[in-house]
Motif scaffolding. Structure first.
Motif: not given
Length: 157
Positions: A85-86, A141-149, A5-14
């Motif tokens: 993964r999306d 995993e880096n987007e689990l925080a803030g996943r509730l939009v 696996a490659s490193a995930p892209p940076p987490a997206r903002g809300g």
């Protein structure tokens, strides 16, 4: 051969997550619909849909477990779009909609989205208008925080 696996892209903002979720809702053709019977028996099926006026419009045979579960209960349904993964995960409340109760443009939008498949005119089929109550979206995993939009039907971002 093992793929690493490659490193995930940076987490997206809300705001970007909301935009990406709406893009999926407006352009995807199919989703996974999960319901449960009154005794708790789960049912998950793929269904075609159209996103119209802020609601997800589905159609299934009246005799299918999905329709029976929604009619027998409180109309609670979980909708899954995307791949692992999306993810876009929608908790919604569904209302049964007879063909004659479709709002202007809903039936046409459904037919256009499904590539011409038109269940209208066949009484064996029933539409469901699903009103989103919550929406979660994440890629890694880096987007689990803030996943509730979306919460209680209102966008948080």
């Amino acid at each position: 051969m093992t793929k690493t696996a490659s490193a995930p892209p940076p987490a997206r903002g809300g705001a970007q997550r909301r935009k990406d979720a709406l893009t999926r809702l407006e352009h995807d053709v199919d989703l996974w619909a999960a319901t449960a019977s009154p005794d708790g028996t789960p049912c998950m099926v793929p269904l075609s849909f159209a996103y119209v006026g802020g609601a997800v419009l589905l159609c299934t045979r009246r005799t299918n477990p999905t329709a029976r579960n929604l009619l027998a209960g409180a109309g609670r349904i979980t909708l899954g779009l995307g791949h692992t993964r999306d993810v876009v995960l929608v908790e919604a409340v569904a209302e049964a909609v007879e063909e004659a109760e479709l709002r202007p443009g809903e039936g046409e939008a459904f037919v256009a989205r499904t590539g011409g498949w038109d269940p209208r005119g066949n009484p064996a089929w029933l539409f469901f208008r699903c009103h989103p109550r919550s929406l979660r979206t994440w890629r890694e995993e880096n987007e689990l925080a803030g996943r509730l939009v979306m919460r209680e039907g209102a966008w948080l971002v």
